[in-house]
Design an enzyme around this catalytic site. Structure first.
Site, PDB file in Angstrom:
ATOM      1  N   LEU A 143       0.837  -1.202   0.000  1.00  0.00           N
ATOM      2  CA  LEU A 143       0.000   0.000   0.000  1.00  0.00           C
ATOM      3  C   LEU A 143       0.871   1.250   0.000  1.00  0.00           C
ATOM      4  CD1 LEU A 143       0.005   1.635   2.942  1.00  0.00           C
ATOM      5  CD2 LEU A 143      -1.292  -0.336   3.655  1.00  0.00           C
ATOM      6  N   ALA A 203      10.312  -4.117  -5.667  1.00  0.00           N
ATOM      7  CA  ALA A 203       9.208  -3.246  -6.106  1.00  0.00           C
ATOM      8  C   ALA A 203       9.529  -1.805  -5.732  1.00  0.00           C
ATOM      9  CB  ALA A 203       7.897  -3.692  -5.461  1.00  0.00           C
ATOM     10  N   CYS A 256       9.925   4.532   3.008  1.00  0.00           N
ATOM     11  CA  CYS A 256      10.347   3.253   2.419  1.00  0.00           C
ATOM     12  C   CYS A 256      11.475   3.329   1.410  1.00  0.00           C
ATOM     13  CB  CYS A 256       9.143   2.600   1.734  1.00  0.00           C
ATOM     14  SG  CYS A 256       7.901   2.085   2.892  1.00  0.00           S
ATOM     15  N   PHE A 318       5.594  14.372   2.669  1.00  0.00           N
ATOM     16  CA  PHE A 318       6.398  13.814   1.568  1.00  0.00           C
ATOM     17  C   PHE A 318       5.558  13.581   0.318  1.00  0.00           C
ATOM     18  CE2 PHE A 318       5.617   9.228   0.898  1.00  0.00           C
ATOM     19  CZ  PHE A 318       4.789   8.927   1.961  1.00  0.00           C
ATOM     20  N   ARG A 326       8.255  11.781   6.887  1.00  0.00           N
ATOM     21  CA  ARG A 326       9.509  11.018   6.933  1.00  0.00           C
ATOM     22  C   ARG A 326      10.248  11.093   5.590  1.00  0.00           C
ATOM     23  NH1 ARG A 326       7.415   5.479   9.345  1.00  0.00           N
ATOM     24  NH2 ARG A 326       5.577   6.157   8.183  1.00  0.00           N
TER      25      ARG A 326
HETATM   26  C1  UDX Z   1       5.774   3.473  -1.423  1.00  0.00           C
HETATM   27  C2  UDX Z   1       5.317   2.413  -2.432  1.00  0.00           C
HETATM   28  O1  UDX Z   1       4.598   3.065  -3.492  1.00  0.00           O
HETATM   29  C3  UDX Z   1       4.462   1.384  -1.747  1.00  0.00           C
HETATM   30  O2  UDX Z   1       4.099   0.363  -2.672  1.00  0.00           O
HETATM   31  C4  UDX Z   1       5.230   0.782  -0.599  1.00  0.00           C
HETATM   32  O3  UDX Z   1       4.422  -0.138   0.094  1.00  0.00           O
HETATM   33  C5  UDX Z   1       5.699   1.876   0.354  1.00  0.00           C
HETATM   34  O4  UDX Z   1       6.458   2.848  -0.351  1.00  0.00           O
HETATM   35  P1  UDX Z   1       4.679   5.618  -0.266  1.00  0.00           P
HETATM   36  O5  UDX Z   1       6.056   5.884   0.276  1.00  0.00           O
HETATM   37  O6  UDX Z   1       3.527   5.689   0.670  1.00  0.00           O
HETATM   38  O7  UDX Z   1       4.625   4.162  -0.937  1.00  0.00           O
HETATM   39  O8  UDX Z   1       4.379   6.690  -1.414  1.00  0.00           O
HETATM   40  P2  UDX Z   1       4.562   6.774  -3.014  1.00  0.00           P
HETATM   41  O9  UDX Z   1       3.259   7.130  -3.610  1.00  0.00           O
HETATM   42  O10 UDX Z   1       5.249   5.607  -3.566  1.00  0.00           O
HETATM   43  O11 UDX Z   1       5.511   8.063  -3.172  1.00  0.00           O
HETATM   44  C6  UDX Z   1       6.844   8.090  -2.710  1.00  0.00           C
HETATM   45  C7  UDX Z   1       7.497   9.404  -3.071  1.00  0.00           C
HETATM   46  O12 UDX Z   1       7.745   9.506  -4.472  1.00  0.00           O
HETATM   47  C8  UDX Z   1       6.687  10.634  -2.698  1.00  0.00           C
HETATM   48  O13 UDX Z   1       7.548  11.621  -2.170  1.00  0.00           O
HETATM   49  C9  UDX Z   1       6.099  11.063  -4.026  1.00  0.00           C
HETATM   50  O14 UDX Z   1       5.760  12.424  -4.052  1.00  0.00           O
HETATM   51  C10 UDX Z   1       7.231  10.727  -4.967  1.00  0.00           C
HETATM   52  N1  UDX Z   1       6.805  10.527  -6.365  1.00  0.00           N
HETATM   53  C11 UDX Z   1       5.936   9.522  -6.677  1.00  0.00           C
HETATM   54  C12 UDX Z   1       7.333  11.326  -7.372  1.00  0.00           C
HETATM   55  O15 UDX Z   1       8.135  12.230  -7.110  1.00  0.00           O
HETATM   56  N2  UDX Z   1       6.954  11.093  -8.665  1.00  0.00           N
HETATM   57  C13 UDX Z   1       6.090  10.101  -9.013  1.00  0.00           C
HETATM   58  O16 UDX Z   1       5.812   9.942 -10.231  1.00  0.00           O
HETATM   59  C14 UDX Z   1       5.556   9.303  -7.982  1.00  0.00           C
END
Ligand code: UDX
Length: 439
Positions: A143, A203, A256, A318, A326
């Site tokens: 998720l 992943a 993560c 974030f 975080r």
């Molecule tokens: C992530 C994974 O997507 C998820 O599958 C895993 O279980 C936990 O880590 P999360 O950290 O909640 O989830 O957020 P995510 O939507 O993946 O975004 C991570 C970061 O990347 C954010 O700072 C977001 O703004 C950034 N991001 C995401 C980008 O800069 N560009 C994108 O195209 C997508």
């Protein structure tokens, strides 16, 4: 666990934590985390078949299946410091499970763990003379924050890995049967426990790699007047590439990506796979570089000094729809600007409490303001650091009038209408786009 309780009324789910405050909050009306849809889910199930408690011993004793979700932060000491996962909480939990159990159980790895952790856990759990047996099953969580409830209800896939022995298959089936209450059979993947553990790290590494890839191209776009959103649109329509996770930004954050990649790097190094380690490490390096580039870009364009200038940061979380900060790029940007003696005004709809904690070492130069109009008042520049929808719909004419001229906008998420803002009178700097300057 709230989703499992909701979808499986026949099962009793008990969530335990040693942190009394946290459990009190989960039992109260103000849940300790903000996640769209979670309040309703907890309200529907709490007190029926979902319980929050600090009585770990009884919960372990009564459970048939135990999902372990304790944190696995990056190690800060000793061998592997700064890279390896700190497994001390996991090991303590395994020992506690062993101490409190009177019968055999399935122990599910829910935390993200290095590949082959299950082996160590099985050793600890099964070296006992109590006549109880534990099967360790890996069931990583995919998720994403902000969309957690939807991701849990309609997952792309659920991955369940176990030992490929009779006992392993039996334990695997117990976990599969839980998810079958709402997840279609074809979306439940079964694998060996090692593949399952490694798939989670992989992943996250692939997702982060896509962001670093497009962010590296964003720097080239800024030099060549190509537009990174047009480039990602064009490549994303190739079915082999796909459109998701190609949004250039100030950088990725979250609990993560960085942690898991560094962990992957450490594992590769420990198996002597230097090239592989360096390959994945570069994903994190590009991200650090992108965050730094953003701050440098602000500095250079604001006449090489931000000392004494008020700068409004729009967003600190974030990502949007969470209060989580975080590893947020906003922390890095705020620290960079404060080091240059700027006056930083931070606004965010959900993350100000965490922002205060993150910046507690800065005694002056930083203010926290829930209202974006007030945060921008008297500022020389706005930096958009989180893609909250509310920032798209603000009255930027009103904001411009209240700012010091010339007024700058640095859009670290490419969510604003840059041409309109430029026509209004802002100088606009977006990620991966030619600057729109009035001078
Ligand atoms: C992530 C994974 O997507 C998820 O599958 C895993 O279980 C936990 O880590 P999360 O950290 O909640 O989830 O957020 P995510 O939507 O993946 O975004 C991570 C970061 O990347 C954010 O700072 C977001 O703004 C950034 N991001 C995401 C980008 O800069 N560009 C994108 O195209 C997508």
């Amino acid at each position: 666990m709230a989703m499992i309780a909701y979808k499986c009324p026949q099962h009793k789910v008990v969530v335990v934590d040693i942190d009394k405050e946290k459990i009190r909050a989960w039992n109260g009306s103000n849940l300790p985390i903000f996640e769209p849809g979670l309040d309703e889910l907890v309200k529907k199930t709490r007190g029926k078949n979902l319980f929050f408690s600090t009585d770990t011993e009884s919960a372990i004793r009564e459970a048939q299946i135990i999902f372990v979700s304790v944190n696995t932060p990056t190690k800060t000491f000793g061998q592997g410091a700064g890279r390896a996962a700190d497994l001390q909480y996991w090991e303590k939990t395994a020992r506690q499970i062993l101490a409190c159990s009177r019968d055999s159980k399935v122990v599910v790895e829910k935390s993200t763990l290095p590949v082959r952790t299950a082996y160590a856990m099985e050793r600890i759990l099964n070296e006992n003379s109590k006549g109880v047996h534990f099967e360790v099953v890996s069931n990583p969580e995919f998720l994403a924050e902000g969309t957690a409830v939807r991701d849990l209800e309609f997952p792309d896939r659920v991955l369940i890995g176990s030992k490929e022995t009779e006992e392993g298959f039996r334990a695997r089936k117990e976990v599969v049967d839980i998810y079958l209450n709402w997840v279609p059979r074809e979306r439940i993947l079964e694998s060996s426990v090692w593949s399952s553990e490694l798939s989670k790290l992989t992943a996250n590494a692939f997702l982060a790699q896509r962001i670093s890839s497009i962010n590296s191209i964003s720097a080239l776009c800024e030099k060549t007047e190509a537009d990174v959103d047009q480039v990602s649109g064009a490549i994303g329509m190739d079915a082999r590439i796909g459109p998701k996770f190609l949004k250039a930004s100030v950088g990725f954050g979250g609990s993560c990506f960085k942690k898991d990649i560094l962990n992957l790097v450490y594992i590769c190094e420990s198996y002597g796979l230097e090239k592989v380690a360096r390959y994945w490490e570069s994903v994190v390096e590009i991200n650090d570089w992108q965050e730094n580039r953003f701050v440098q870009n602000m500095l250079v364009n604001m006449f090489n000094t931000v000392a004494g200038k008020k700068i409004a940061l729009f967003g600190f979380a974030f990502k949007a729809n969470t209060g989580d900060t975080r590893e947020s790029p906003a922390i890095y940007v705020a620290q960079g600007l404060l080091a240059e003696q700027a006056e930083v005004a931070i606004t965010d709809p959900k993350a100000l409490k965490n922002a205060r904690k993150d910046l507690k070492d800065f005694k002056k130069g930083v203010t926290f303001e829930p209202d974006p109009y007030k945060a921008a008042k008297g500022a020389h520049a706005i930096a958009v650091l989180t893609e909250w929808d509310i920032y798209k719909g603000l009255d930027y004419k009103r904001i411009l009038k209240s700012m010091v001229q010339p007024a700058f906008i640095f859009d670290g998420r490419n969510i604003l209408d840059h041409n309109r803002l430029y026509e209004m009178g802002f100088s606009v700097f977006a990620i991966g786009k030619a600057p729109l300057r009035h001078f």
